[in-house]
Write an enzyme that holds these catalytic residues in place. Structure first.
Site, PDB file in Angstrom:
ATOM      1  N   TYR A 150       0.881  -0.902   0.111  1.00  0.00           N
ATOM      2  CA  TYR A 150       0.279  -0.386  -0.090  1.00  0.00           C
ATOM      3  C   TYR A 150       0.798   1.487   0.075  1.00  0.00           C
ATOM      4  O   TYR A 150       0.645   1.930  -0.917  1.00  0.00           O
ATOM      5  CB  TYR A 150      -0.700  -0.228   1.276  1.00  0.00           C
ATOM      6  CG  TYR A 150      -2.435   1.067   1.241  1.00  0.00           C
ATOM      7  CD1 TYR A 150      -3.089   1.120   0.723  1.00  0.00           C
ATOM      8  CD2 TYR A 150      -1.225   2.012   2.395  1.00  0.00           C
ATOM      9  CE1 TYR A 150      -3.868   2.254   0.795  1.00  0.00           C
ATOM     10  CE2 TYR A 150      -2.643   3.069   2.450  1.00  0.00           C
ATOM     11  CZ  TYR A 150      -3.365   3.791   1.518  1.00  0.00           C
ATOM     12  OH  TYR A 150      -4.218   4.708   1.638  1.00  0.00           O
ATOM     13  N   LYS A 188       1.146   4.323  -2.534  1.00  0.00           N
ATOM     14  CA  LYS A 188       0.786   5.910  -2.939  1.00  0.00           C
ATOM     15  C   LYS A 188       1.937   6.213  -2.533  1.00  0.00           C
ATOM     16  O   LYS A 188       2.248   7.862  -2.790  1.00  0.00           O
ATOM     17  CB  LYS A 188       0.403   6.276  -1.075  1.00  0.00           C
ATOM     18  CG  LYS A 188      -1.455   5.169  -1.083  1.00  0.00           C
ATOM     19  CD  LYS A 188      -1.995   5.867  -1.882  1.00  0.00           C
ATOM     20  CE  LYS A 188      -3.824   5.468  -1.388  1.00  0.00           C
ATOM     21  NZ  LYS A 188      -4.517   5.642  -2.418  1.00  0.00           N
TER      22      LYS A 188
END
Length: 257
Positions: A153, A157
């Site tokens: 994740y 990002k």
């Protein structure tokens, strides 16, 4: 006076719905996209009951053709696109040694590919308009800091943050601004899933991960959808016309860069 038009992906629930509500309040006509038809219908009905102009689109943000069709839906419904919010995203909580190809491909498809395709679809429309276009991406504190058990994740990002800068540089000549908002810890369904997975990994009680991550927030509370709506409202407005290529932290005081 011409009504401005905003597109919000993942706009039927969670932070995306909060963003859509704020933009509707600001006077935008809305197109919300989501993969959940039931949530789309409920949100559309709710907004219409409040007198807002809204259209819905069911699609998969990780598919280029769907993002192009979403842009066309906005043009067909309201004639233009002034603001495009790449909000949709998913998480992955797993020890680094157990990260799989399937997890990498899924998270990057939804969190990164969608941003590329969304920027492309939005810019294609915006560059032929005579106003300043605003493309606003969902980054995260995870785009500024990397956390254990959230490697995939965080990497996704960080990629969003990089794409925001590159797109801002390339599309400046077309009068398009590209920025990102970076939320922290909010009581959303995504954080419920993160909490549950961390509880399994560490043997924590339900809610313990959420509490640990939010304990040090300087503003003394976790994030509300309206907090994210506020920063997106600013980035969508003419007040931000001189800002581009930025990924702005809106986390109550967690990460400092």
């Amino acid at each position: 006076m011409m009504q401005k038009v905003a597109v919000v992906t993942g706009g039927a629930a969670g932070l995306g719905k909060g963003i859509a509500q704020r933009l509707a309040k600001d006077g935008f006509a809305l197109v919300i996209s989501d993969f959940n038809q039931e949530a789309l219908d409920a949100t559309e009905q709710e907004f219409k009951a409040q007198g807002y102009k809204i259209a819905q689109f069911k699609g998969n943000v990780s598919i280029k053709a769907d993002q192009e069709a979403l842009a066309q839906k906005a043009v067909d419904s309201f004639g233009r696109i002034d603001v495009w919010v790449n909000n949709a995203g998913i998480e992955s909580v797993v020890p680094f040694a157990e990260i799989t190809q399937e997890q990498l491909e899924k998270v990057f498809a939804v969190d990164v590919f969608s941003v590329v395709y969304g920027i492309q679809a939005a810019a294609k429309v915006m560059k032929n308009q005579d106003t300043i276009g605003k493309i606003i991406n969902a980054c995260s504190i995870a785009g500024h800091e990397s956390y254990e058990m959230l490697a995939t994740y965080c990497a996704a990002k960080h990629a969003v943050r990089s794409l925001t800068v590159a797109a801002a540089k390339e599309y400046a000549k077309d009068n398009i601004r590209v920025n990102s908002y970076c939320p922290g810890v909010a009581a959303t369904s995504m954080w419920d899933r993160v909490d549950a997975e961390m509880a399994k990994i560490y043997g924590w009680a339900p809610g313990e991960a959420f509490q640990k991550f939010s304990a040090g927030i300087l503003c003394g509370r976790t994030e509300e959808p309206s907090d994210v709506g506020n920063i997106v409202s600013f980035l969508a407005s003419s007040d931000s016309d001189y800002i581009t290529g930025q990924s702005i932290l809106v986390d109550g005081g967690m990460v400092f860069r």
